[in-house]
Write an enzyme that holds these catalytic residues in place. Sequence first.
Site, mmCIF file in Angstrom:
data_model
loop_
_atom_site.group_PDB
_atom_site.id
_atom_site.type_symbol
_atom_site.label_atom_id
_atom_site.label_comp_id
_atom_site.label_asym_id
_atom_site.label_seq_id
_atom_site.Cartn_x
_atom_site.Cartn_y
_atom_site.Cartn_z
ATOM 1 N N GLU A 1 71.900 1.396 2.366
ATOM 2 C CA GLU A 1 72.075 2.781 1.923
ATOM 3 C C GLU A 1 73.106 2.861 0.820
ATOM 4 O OE1 GLU A 1 71.722 4.386 6.489
ATOM 5 O OE2 GLU A 1 73.643 4.378 5.476
ATOM 6 N N CYS B 1 78.895 5.389 -3.414
ATOM 7 C CA CYS B 1 79.356 4.553 -2.315
ATOM 8 C C CYS B 1 78.265 3.527 -2.064
ATOM 9 C CB CYS B 1 79.565 5.462 -1.103
ATOM 10 S SG CYS B 1 79.932 4.593 0.401
ATOM 11 N N CYS C 1 76.311 -5.353 9.404
ATOM 12 C CA CYS C 1 77.678 -5.882 9.289
ATOM 13 C C CYS C 1 77.982 -6.685 10.541
ATOM 14 C CB CYS C 1 78.683 -4.741 9.140
ATOM 15 S SG CYS C 1 80.399 -5.319 9.001
ATOM 16 N N CYS D 1 81.499 2.545 14.281
ATOM 17 C CA CYS D 1 80.716 2.472 13.040
ATOM 18 C C CYS D 1 79.223 2.326 13.333
ATOM 19 C CB CYS D 1 81.220 1.292 12.215
ATOM 20 S SG CYS D 1 80.251 0.997 10.742
ATOM 21 N N CYS E 1 77.989 6.017 7.310
ATOM 22 C CA CYS E 1 77.364 4.775 6.894
ATOM 23 C C CYS E 1 76.533 4.183 8.015
ATOM 24 C CB CYS E 1 78.432 3.797 6.471
ATOM 25 S SG CYS E 1 79.209 4.354 4.966
HETATM 26 N N1 SAH Z 1 83.508 -2.738 5.874
HETATM 27 C C1 SAH Z 1 84.380 -2.048 5.003
HETATM 28 C C2 SAH Z 1 83.680 -1.079 4.070
HETATM 29 C C3 SAH Z 1 82.554 -0.292 4.643
HETATM 30 S S1 SAH Z 1 82.981 0.882 5.927
HETATM 31 C C4 SAH Z 1 85.474 -1.344 5.785
HETATM 32 O O1 SAH Z 1 85.397 -1.312 7.006
HETATM 33 O O2 SAH Z 1 86.403 -0.855 5.155
HETATM 34 C C5 SAH Z 1 83.685 2.185 4.930
HETATM 35 C C6 SAH Z 1 84.589 3.121 5.677
HETATM 36 O O3 SAH Z 1 83.838 3.994 6.543
HETATM 37 C C7 SAH Z 1 85.610 2.424 6.549
HETATM 38 O O4 SAH Z 1 86.887 2.981 6.369
HETATM 39 C C8 SAH Z 1 85.065 2.700 7.913
HETATM 40 O O5 SAH Z 1 86.053 2.565 8.883
HETATM 41 C C9 SAH Z 1 84.551 4.097 7.755
HETATM 42 N N2 SAH Z 1 83.681 4.570 8.839
HETATM 43 C C10 SAH Z 1 82.918 3.861 9.681
HETATM 44 N N3 SAH Z 1 82.296 4.673 10.565
HETATM 45 C C11 SAH Z 1 82.677 5.925 10.262
HETATM 46 C C12 SAH Z 1 82.385 7.221 10.812
HETATM 47 N N4 SAH Z 1 81.566 7.361 11.823
HETATM 48 N N5 SAH Z 1 82.984 8.304 10.254
HETATM 49 C C13 SAH Z 1 83.807 8.176 9.197
HETATM 50 N N6 SAH Z 1 84.108 6.992 8.624
HETATM 51 C C14 SAH Z 1 83.558 5.875 9.155
HETATM 52 FE FE1 SF4 Z 2 81.621 -3.370 9.222
HETATM 53 FE FE2 SF4 Z 2 81.475 -0.797 9.833
HETATM 54 FE FE3 SF4 Z 2 83.588 -2.212 10.559
HETATM 55 FE FE4 SF4 Z 2 83.235 -1.637 7.950
HETATM 56 S S1 SF4 Z 2 83.620 -0.186 9.588
HETATM 57 S S2 SF4 Z 2 83.801 -3.623 8.860
HETATM 58 S S3 SF4 Z 2 80.981 -1.702 7.867
HETATM 59 S S4 SF4 Z 2 81.489 -2.538 11.275
#
Ligand code: SAH
Ligand code: SF4
Length: 345
Positions: free
Chosen positions: A90, A103, A110, A117, A335
């Site tokens: 996405e 984004c 992952c 997440c 995400c």
């Molecule tokens: N893996 C990397 C980048 C992708 S996740 C990381 O973890 O930073 C991007 C951001 O989205 C991260 O800060 C993650 O913690 C956040 N994120 C994940 N699930 C989320 C949710 N349900 N609501 C808001 N932010 C979320």
């Molecule tokens: Fe992976 Fe989601 Fe954790 Fe980012 S927040 S490291 S995408 S599992």
Amino acid sequence: MENIYELTLEDWKQWMRDHEQPAYRATQLYEWLWKRDAKEISGMQNLPLPLREMLEREFRMPQIKVVERQESADGSVKYALRLEDGQQVESVLIPSRERSTVCISSQAGCPLGCRFCATAHLGFKRHLTAYEMYAQVALARSESMQLYGHALSNIVWMGMGEPLLNFDAVKSAVGRVTAADGMAMSPSRITVSTSGICPGIRRMAKEMPSVNLAVSLHSADDLQRRELMPVGKKYLLTDLSDALSAYHESTGNRITIEYMLMDKVNDTMRHAELLLKFCRRFPVKVNIIEYNPHPYAPYRPSAAGREAAFVRMLEDKNLIVNIRRSKGRDIAAACGQLVNLRRPQ
Ligand code: SAH
Ligand code: SF4
């Protein structure tokens, strides 16, 4: 057939020599691929027909396909994209006044399993190639113009996946996006977000010093962080702090700390104090992220009063704090959500 996007300019120069073509053809072809965003070899008009035919025989030109496009009431657009092998990722285009941010994803799924997440729920499928990341930017760039009438201004690696586990490809995509003969975007408009992969942070300091770094902290209590983010077992908060400190010393960059507030989980005054302590060693900007609820985790966004108290506590100690409201809630823009919802259960 080889993937046309996997050759470097040097590879193309060699290829042209091997095929008795003048060297400048390599540059022309490279521009079609990485600057003009060509979709097929037959349309590369300044290349002679026999050369185009030769290329068509030897190379495939995989395109990413938009399989779903959802527009939110707040103007953001979410794309579900299908890659050459059927994997789905996405990206989300987010407009704000006079600018727009994309984004993008770095992996299909992952491997890191953060409890909150939606992407984690998919498991890990594979790394994306540099081209697959570049193509997400190229799509967003043309969509931004069409939808909002202004150029794409910022790129954040905050979609699916952990970019610093796919370092070489991310670096190569950044190279193409910033190259003068590519999209010529400034690296200062690019942010890579990591869950805290310390060796990757150290590499960023050396190999991509002008790109911004954001770290998903979400808890400065080591035990709790290890629970929420299993990667915290491999890299403890002290390791992360050392890596960030070294990163700052080497680049001089201010570090963005992402802190997502989950109701009664990580939003107490004790958590705010621990966060303040963590942020003392290097200059930071804290992005308070509103938790985006989804069916794959039990959390809720912090109640308004708890969020306000948390933010006030940080601001009273002179931290720079931005509150990031969840965009595109009506289009499942957390995400990983869209791909999860589309997938047969
Ligand atoms: N893996 C990397 C980048 C992708 S996740 C990381 O973890 O930073 C991007 C951001 O989205 C991260 O800060 C993650 O913690 C956040 N994120 C994940 N699930 C989320 C949710 N349900 N609501 C808001 N932010 C979320
Ligand atoms: Fe992976 Fe989601 Fe954790 Fe980012 S927040 S490291 S995408 S599992």
